[in-house]
Design a protein around this motif. Structure first.
Motif, PDB file in Angstrom:
ATOM      1  N   PHE A 119      48.095  31.434  52.169  1.00  0.00           N
ATOM      2  CA  PHE A 119      47.245  32.253  51.783  1.00  0.00           C
ATOM      3  C   PHE A 119      46.181  32.448  50.309  1.00  0.00           C
ATOM      4  CE2 PHE A 119      51.774  34.112  51.973  1.00  0.00           C
ATOM      5  CZ  PHE A 119      51.763  35.081  53.182  1.00  0.00           C
ATOM      6  N   LYS A 120      45.640  33.400  49.690  1.00  0.00           N
ATOM      7  CA  LYS A 120      44.800  32.874  49.083  1.00  0.00           C
ATOM      8  C   LYS A 120      44.397  33.773  47.595  1.00  0.00           C
ATOM      9  CE  LYS A 120      41.062  30.894  52.345  1.00  0.00           C
ATOM     10  NZ  LYS A 120      40.921  30.793  52.278  1.00  0.00           N
ATOM     11  N   PRO A 121      45.705  33.727  46.884  1.00  0.00           N
ATOM     12  CA  PRO A 121      46.022  33.975  45.482  1.00  0.00           C
ATOM     13  C   PRO A 121      45.170  33.671  44.600  1.00  0.00           C
ATOM     14  CG  PRO A 121      47.791  32.295  45.970  1.00  0.00           C
ATOM     15  CD  PRO A 121      46.681  32.129  47.219  1.00  0.00           C
ATOM     16  N   VAL A 122      44.560  34.618  43.574  1.00  0.00           N
ATOM     17  CA  VAL A 122      43.739  34.302  43.003  1.00  0.00           C
ATOM     18  C   VAL A 122      44.314  33.193  42.030  1.00  0.00           C
ATOM     19  CG1 VAL A 122      42.391  35.148  40.797  1.00  0.00           C
ATOM     20  CG2 VAL A 122      42.365  36.261  42.911  1.00  0.00           C
ATOM     21  N   PRO A 123      44.207  32.334  41.183  1.00  0.00           N
ATOM     22  CA  PRO A 123      45.060  31.543  39.627  1.00  0.00           C
ATOM     23  C   PRO A 123      44.608  32.724  39.088  1.00  0.00           C
ATOM     24  CG  PRO A 123      43.277  30.339  40.642  1.00  0.00           C
ATOM     25  CD  PRO A 123      43.478  31.175  41.455  1.00  0.00           C
ATOM     26  N   VAL A 124      45.928  32.219  37.757  1.00  0.00           N
ATOM     27  CA  VAL A 124      46.113  33.172  36.703  1.00  0.00           C
ATOM     28  C   VAL A 124      45.790  31.926  35.235  1.00  0.00           C
ATOM     29  CG1 VAL A 124      46.673  34.948  35.278  1.00  0.00           C
ATOM     30  CG2 VAL A 124      46.866  34.775  37.466  1.00  0.00           C
ATOM     31  N   ILE A 125      45.403  31.991  34.858  1.00  0.00           N
ATOM     32  CA  ILE A 125      44.979  31.276  33.637  1.00  0.00           C
ATOM     33  C   ILE A 125      45.642  31.917  32.200  1.00  0.00           C
ATOM     34  CG2 ILE A 125      43.656  29.580  31.445  1.00  0.00           C
ATOM     35  CD1 ILE A 125      41.716  29.850  33.692  1.00  0.00           C
ATOM     36  N   HIS A 126      46.673  31.048  31.852  1.00  0.00           N
ATOM     37  CA  HIS A 126      47.745  31.397  30.637  1.00  0.00           C
ATOM     38  C   HIS A 126      47.403  30.735  29.020  1.00  0.00           C
ATOM     39  CE1 HIS A 126      50.352  34.607  33.041  1.00  0.00           C
ATOM     40  NE2 HIS A 126      49.974  33.300  33.686  1.00  0.00           N
ATOM     41  N   ALA A 147      41.603  34.759  36.648  1.00  0.00           N
ATOM     42  CA  ALA A 147      41.804  35.483  36.170  1.00  0.00           C
ATOM     43  C   ALA A 147      42.464  34.512  34.935  1.00  0.00           C
ATOM     44  CB  ALA A 147      42.718  36.889  36.617  1.00  0.00           C
ATOM     45  N   MET A 148      42.264  36.021  33.940  1.00  0.00           N
ATOM     46  CA  MET A 148      42.382  35.441  32.717  1.00  0.00           C
ATOM     47  C   MET A 148      43.680  36.128  31.868  1.00  0.00           C
ATOM     48  SD  MET A 148      40.279  33.268  31.605  1.00  0.00           S
ATOM     49  CE  MET A 148      40.420  33.302  29.987  1.00  0.00           C
ATOM     50  N   GLY A 149      45.107  35.543  32.139  1.00  0.00           N
ATOM     51  CA  GLY A 149      46.052  36.411  31.920  1.00  0.00           C
ATOM     52  C   GLY A 149      46.026  37.239  30.543  1.00  0.00           C
ATOM     53  N   SER A 150      46.718  38.070  30.515  1.00  0.00           N
ATOM     54  CA  SER A 150      47.136  39.182  29.228  1.00  0.00           C
ATOM     55  C   SER A 150      47.191  37.972  27.622  1.00  0.00           C
ATOM     56  CB  SER A 150      47.644  40.190  29.118  1.00  0.00           C
ATOM     57  OG  SER A 150      49.228  40.132  29.546  1.00  0.00           O
ATOM     58  N   ASN A 157      39.757  31.236  20.950  1.00  0.00           N
ATOM     59  CA  ASN A 157      38.246  31.400  21.789  1.00  0.00           C
ATOM     60  C   ASN A 157      38.290  31.845  23.049  1.00  0.00           C
ATOM     61  OD1 ASN A 157      38.190  28.543  20.942  1.00  0.00           O
ATOM     62  ND2 ASN A 157      39.846  27.193  21.156  1.00  0.00           N
ATOM     63  N   PHE A 158      38.730  33.068  23.375  1.00  0.00           N
ATOM     64  CA  PHE A 158      38.827  34.110  24.666  1.00  0.00           C
ATOM     65  C   PHE A 158      37.448  33.953  25.464  1.00  0.00           C
ATOM     66  CE2 PHE A 158      38.783  37.385  27.059  1.00  0.00           C
ATOM     67  CZ  PHE A 158      40.112  37.525  28.327  1.00  0.00           C
ATOM     68  N   ASP A 159      36.669  34.075  24.498  1.00  0.00           N
ATOM     69  CA  ASP A 159      35.568  34.814  24.614  1.00  0.00           C
ATOM     70  C   ASP A 159      34.697  33.787  25.487  1.00  0.00           C
ATOM     71  OD1 ASP A 159      36.164  37.333  23.759  1.00  0.00           O
ATOM     72  OD2 ASP A 159      34.388  37.626  22.003  1.00  0.00           O
ATOM     73  N   LYS A 160      34.520  32.590  24.356  1.00  0.00           N
ATOM     74  CA  LYS A 160      34.039  30.663  24.562  1.00  0.00           C
ATOM     75  C   LYS A 160      34.034  30.284  25.829  1.00  0.00           C
ATOM     76  CE  LYS A 160      31.985  27.152  22.970  1.00  0.00           C
ATOM     77  NZ  LYS A 160      31.757  26.354  24.519  1.00  0.00           N
ATOM     78  N   VAL A 161      36.022  30.708  26.273  1.00  0.00           N
ATOM     79  CA  VAL A 161      36.378  30.235  27.472  1.00  0.00           C
ATOM     80  C   VAL A 161      35.350  30.530  28.823  1.00  0.00           C
ATOM     81  CG1 VAL A 161      38.292  29.495  29.515  1.00  0.00           C
ATOM     82  CG2 VAL A 161      38.552  29.254  26.491  1.00  0.00           C
ATOM     83  N   VAL A 162      35.987  32.411  28.725  1.00  0.00           N
ATOM     84  CA  VAL A 162      35.218  32.682  29.773  1.00  0.00           C
ATOM     85  C   VAL A 162      33.707  32.854  29.944  1.00  0.00           C
ATOM     86  CG1 VAL A 162      34.978  35.617  30.114  1.00  0.00           C
ATOM     87  CG2 VAL A 162      36.370  35.434  29.129  1.00  0.00           C
TER      88      VAL A 162
END
Lengths: 329, 625
Positions: A119-126, A147-150, A157-162
């Motif tokens: 499979f090719k799942p999309v990784p989620v960053i937590h 994906a960025m986890g909730s 730093n969220f905006d900067k990391v995105v």
């Protein structure tokens, strides 16, 4: 940019088919054991679905002890139905990354297990740790979409990391962002939200305030649960007139239906996010300011209406300097 | 039948130049060392020194420790060893084999290892011998390491503690050096498990060091060496300079070296307790004695002695291979000490870890104490592996490479699925200094103690907590479910020591129950200040618990009313008002609006409170302020 709507049920799609058949939804379904609804929706309402993504359902599992599916369950589901989805997320069951230590973490292991199974799942960053972010930047070819986890939404730093990820060529999906204000600021390629359902649950619909460029709730109950008068009661709401036009002209419903039937409220909220998605794309591409439906609108097509609105000038009553509070109607 | 010593020497790796230092030939250990020296001198270019002046009576650890460190006897004992070691350092760069009676040899092992590491001049290994303790009496208790060799007439036997390669940094296996283990050495099967090791050391030891702490003696040795080197100041040969450097270096290293093989920790503590002055040294000795005293207050001596053999008995009763425990200890030691070495074979070590993990995990439900022992050892290995991994990652540039080696470690160590919770508690518990002493408490109690001892900065935090809280371990109370609670309550009482006379048991228990860990500092401060200003301990505890909306556990009964029932509007409002007033005072709030309304409101409140007080005083039975 796409706003994937989660928590939409068959009833909502029936209303879409009935009232706005020209609309196509970006749909996010959550994996759930024994859930036939996902397959039914994808099979029966495909004309109303633009793209579909699959969430692993671990958010529900994390917060609801009765939800007890496993990685293997998810894997078995993917074996049968992965083709129906444009993408599917990793089974990132360690929501708070408690298992993370020097030797790794459970989410990465799950990702690898799924990858090993083809499979090719999309990784989620937590977590926004630099080592994790840098790893994804280095791995842009392998993981062009993350994906960025909730859990990291409120990280400073969220905006900067995105931004860093996007600059590295990565398409970013942000979980659980439905706020117009925030979506305007983020260079993400998609987000998902279940706000329409949440608003509905609280007896509310959502409308857009042109003055503040933020979404505002409209309540259909006069009293709140504590017996205090709702200050956003729809009849007293300053956005009521605009909201009414949106309901009647864009969504072809009557306001009374929303008062008595929560399915209609969900439907209207769903349409709001369709509108918001289109507007956000205009805003990102052309810098066009978001504007909620105008009260002189008479069309009956949401796309045409949106186009009209984009070309419309702001009438005097929408000018913040001449704004008068809407009186109780 | 060939002399097993000859056989062993034949199979020893090629030490070209060998220094043999034999304390005395008059004791069993000395006799063995002398015998070995003789055999080796026939085979190698060997320089043997037999220190005859060191009589057998002084070989007893307690006698030695009683010696004045400045006495001539001590200087005479040490000086030839240091001198020749210095000459070797100066002139040659070959392997040196030192044979010593084990107690002081442990110290020397530290010196030689450091020496070879620091200047890379010599590859020094040590064979540590202690034959003296293998008397008939001690045989009954010698069983911690079951790799025994019996010699002529059972005069003594050897227990192999370690077979950790060190000086032969090649890719060859142990078998490459030793070939097939000869019949006479079959019992050295300890070595068998190290086929993938790249170098090795042999420690011939018994369990006396385990039963009788040798900290004092080893400390004296180190101190003596230091004094001797100091006394040579001004006329120091380069070799001695090296030694002096080594001594100081080892002191610095030891600070971070408290997690160690239980068999050698005492020696390591000793190194760590090297002190620059006699006064400090004595203080440290007193402190070490306190640790032992702590243990003695917690657990009866008889039970302690039974525990000495508990683990080895468990290894036997669970039908593990004869040397399983030794192999486990070896693994702990090797990963900790050589894990960051370039030649360290982490794959081989990880393979062994996985074997022990499966083995110990199978006993989880059968034997809590044994499982705790195993978990501690596995945790120590994991902590060392963590350092190994970090060390290897530090050399890599990209996160991708770092992630790759992390995955490799993970795959090697955790082929068997292990819950992250198990992994976490193993590693955290193993971080507690000397935790292995307390394996008998069982894993669950160690888990409960771990957060409580985190801030106790002593050499033996668990011993400190248990000893000072007057806890008494017995087999009967070992199933007590309130184990963690006892110490949490004790620590809470300790933090409230300024008001210790006011503390009563029931509110303290209520307070202890109210917080998942020990009470936070701000709560401590409020309680102490409250009691000092005249409020009863019970009252302030009730108020604080109510104000913090802390749920008391179910099933507890109180003689006082619950002060924060949602239906009692008066009490609830009073509590809110208290909070508001406290915040104003705490934050020194001075409003900037005219004060007359606020003042009037406050006056009304005071006046009404007085009226209410009077009213209830006359109408509410037992009401008083």
């Amino acid at each position: 940019m796409k706003i994937y709507q989660s928590s939409l049920n068959i009833k909502t799609f029936e209303l879409i088919a009935q009232h706005c058949p020209h609309v196509k939804i970006n749909l996010l379904r959550s994996f759930s054991l024994g859930d036939k609804e996902t397959i039914d929706i994808l099979r029966d309402f495909s004309p109303f679905i633009e793209t579909a993504g699959l969430d692993s359902g671990v958010y529900s599992k994390f917060y609801n002890e009765n939800v007890n599916h496993t990685l293997d369950d998810y894997s078995r589901f993917l074996e049968k139905h992965a083709d129906m989805f444009k993408f599917y997320f990793n089974y990132d069951e360690d929501f708070e990354e408690k298992s993370r230590d020097a030797f790794g973490n459970r989410n990465d292991k799950n990702l690898k297990i799924l990858e090993d199974r083809g499979f090719k799942p999309v990784p989620v960053i937590h977590l926004l740790n630099s080592d994790i972010v840098n790893f994804h930047i280095e791995q842009v070819k392998k993981y062009p979409f993350v994906a960025m986890g909730s859990s990291v939404l409120n990280d400073s730093n969220f905006d900067k990391v995105v931004e860093d990820l996007v600059l590295a060529g990565i398409s970013v999906h942000a979980f659980k962002i439905g706020s117009a204000d925030r979506l305007k600021r983020l260079p993400i390629c998609s987000s998902d939200c279940s706000s329409h359902a949440q608003w509905t649950k609280a007896g509310r619909c959502v409308a857009f305030d042109n003055d503040t460029q933020k979404d505002r709730p409209l309540s259909f109950r006069y009293w709140d649960k504590n017996g205090i008068q709702n200050d956003n009661f729809y009849l007293n709401h300053k956005l009521f007139k605009k909201f009414l036009i949106f309901v009647e002209e864009v969504c072809h419903c009557e306001i009374e239906w929303l008062v008595v039937d929560s399915n209609y409220r969900t439907f209207i909220n769903s349409m709001y996010f369709v509108w918001l998605e289109k507007y956000l794309n205009e805003w990102h591409e052309k810098g066009v300011e978001l504007k909620y439906p105008m009260d002189n609108y008479t069309g009956n097509d949401i796309d045409r209406m949106i186009d009209d609105m984009l070309n419309e000038t702001i009438p005097p009553e929408d000018n913040p300097t001449s704004k008068q509070p809407v009186q109780d109607s | 039948m060939a002399n097993p010593l000859e056989t062993m020497v034949k199979y020893l790796p090629g030490f070209k130049d060998i220094l043999v230092v034999v304390p005395s030939t008059e004791t069993a250990g000395g006799a063995f060392a002398g015998q070995l020296a003789e055999i080796m001198s026939n085979n190698y270019s060997c320089k043997a020194i037999i220190n005859e002046k060191f009589s057998s009576s002084l070989l007893n650890a307690h006698d030695l420790s009683a010696l004045d460190i400045n006495s001539d006897a001590f200087i005479e004992f040490l000086s030839p060893i240091l001198k020749i070691l210095g000459e070797y350092n100066d002139e040659k760069k070959n392997c040196i084999l030192i044979i010593l009676e084990s107690l002081n040899a442990i110290t020397y092992e530290k010196i030689t290892t450091s020496c070879s590491n620091d200047r890379n001049q010599n590859e020094i290994s040590a064979i540590l011998v202690n034959g003296e303790t293998f008397s008939d009496n001690s045989k009954k208790t010698v069983d911690l390491h079951s790799a025994n060799i019996s010699f002529d007439n059972n005069a003594f036997e050897l227990n192999i503690l370690h077979a950790i390669p060190n000086n032969l940094a090649t890719e060859r296996s142990f078998q490459d050096y030793f070939g097939d283990i000869p019949t006479e050495l079959n019992q050295i099967s300890t070595l068998d498990g190290y086929g993938s090791c790249k170098s090795f050391k042999l420690y011939f030891n018994d369990d006396r060091a385990h039963n009788h702490p040798t900290d004092d003696f080893a400390s004296l040795i180190v101190e003596k060496c230091k004094n001797l080197l100091d006394s040579l100041n001004g006329n120091i040969s380069p070799a001695f300079t090296v030694n002096s450097y080594v001594l100081h270096k080892s002191k610095r290293r030891a600070k971070n070296n408290h997690k160690t093989n239980p068999q050698t920790y005492q020696a390591k503590i000793t190194i760590s307790t090297q002190t620059s002055t006699q006064e400090e040294f004595e203080k440290e000795l007193i402190y070490q004695e306190t640790i032992v005293e702590n243990a003695n207050t917690v657990i009866e001596l008889g039970l302690q002695q039974n525990l000495q053999n508990f683990i080895s008995e468990r290894f036997k009763s669970n039908h593990f291979e004869a040397n399983t425990q030794t192999k486990l200890l070896n693994l702990v030691y090797s990963v900790e000490n050589y894990g960051t070495s370039d030649n360290f074979d982490f794959r081989g070590a990880a393979h062994e870890y996985e074997y022990f993990d499966s083995m110990i995990d199978s006993l989880q439900k059968k034997d809590e104490a044994f499982y705790a022992y195993g978990s501690i050892m596995l945790g120590k290995i994991l902590n060392s592996f963590k350092k190994t991994l970090k060390h290897q990652q530090s050399r890599l540039k990209t996160q991708t490479e770092k992630r790759k080696i992390q995955e490799e470690f993970d795959a090697l160590l955790f082929k068997k699925k292990i819950s992250s919770e198990t992994k976490r508690y193993r590693m955290r518990i193993a971080e507690i200094p000397l935790v292995e002493r307390w394996f008998f408490l069982g894993i669950n109690r160690l888990i409960q103690l771990q957060p409580l001892v985190r801030n106790i900065k002593t050499t033996d935090p668990i011993g400190t907590l248990l000893g000072s809280s007057a806890y008494k371990f017995t087999l009967e109370n070992s199933l007590n479910e309130d184990f963690g609670f006892i110490f949490k309550k004790y620590l809470n009482a300790t933090t409230l020591s300024p008001i210790r006379d006011s503390i009563s048991d029931a509110p303290l228990e209520k307070l202890t129950n109210a917080f998942p860990k020990t009470i936070p500092k701000e709560i401590q401060k409020k309680i102490i200040n409250g009691v000092k200003s005249g409020v009863s301990f019970k009252g302030i505890v009730n108020t604080l618990i109510a104000k913090n909306n802390i749920q008391s556990p179910e099933g507890m009964t109180y003689t006082e009313p619950d002060l924060a029932p949602s239906w009692n509007l008066f009490d609830e409002t009073c509590l809110k008002l208290q909070g508001i007033m406290e915040d104003i005072l705490l934050n020194k709030v001075i409003p900037d609006y005219p004060p007359f309304i606020t003042g009037a409101a406050l006056l009304s409140l005071i006046s009404l409170a007085d009226d209410l007080k009077e009213f209830w005083k006359h109408n509410w039975e037992e009401f008083e302020l």
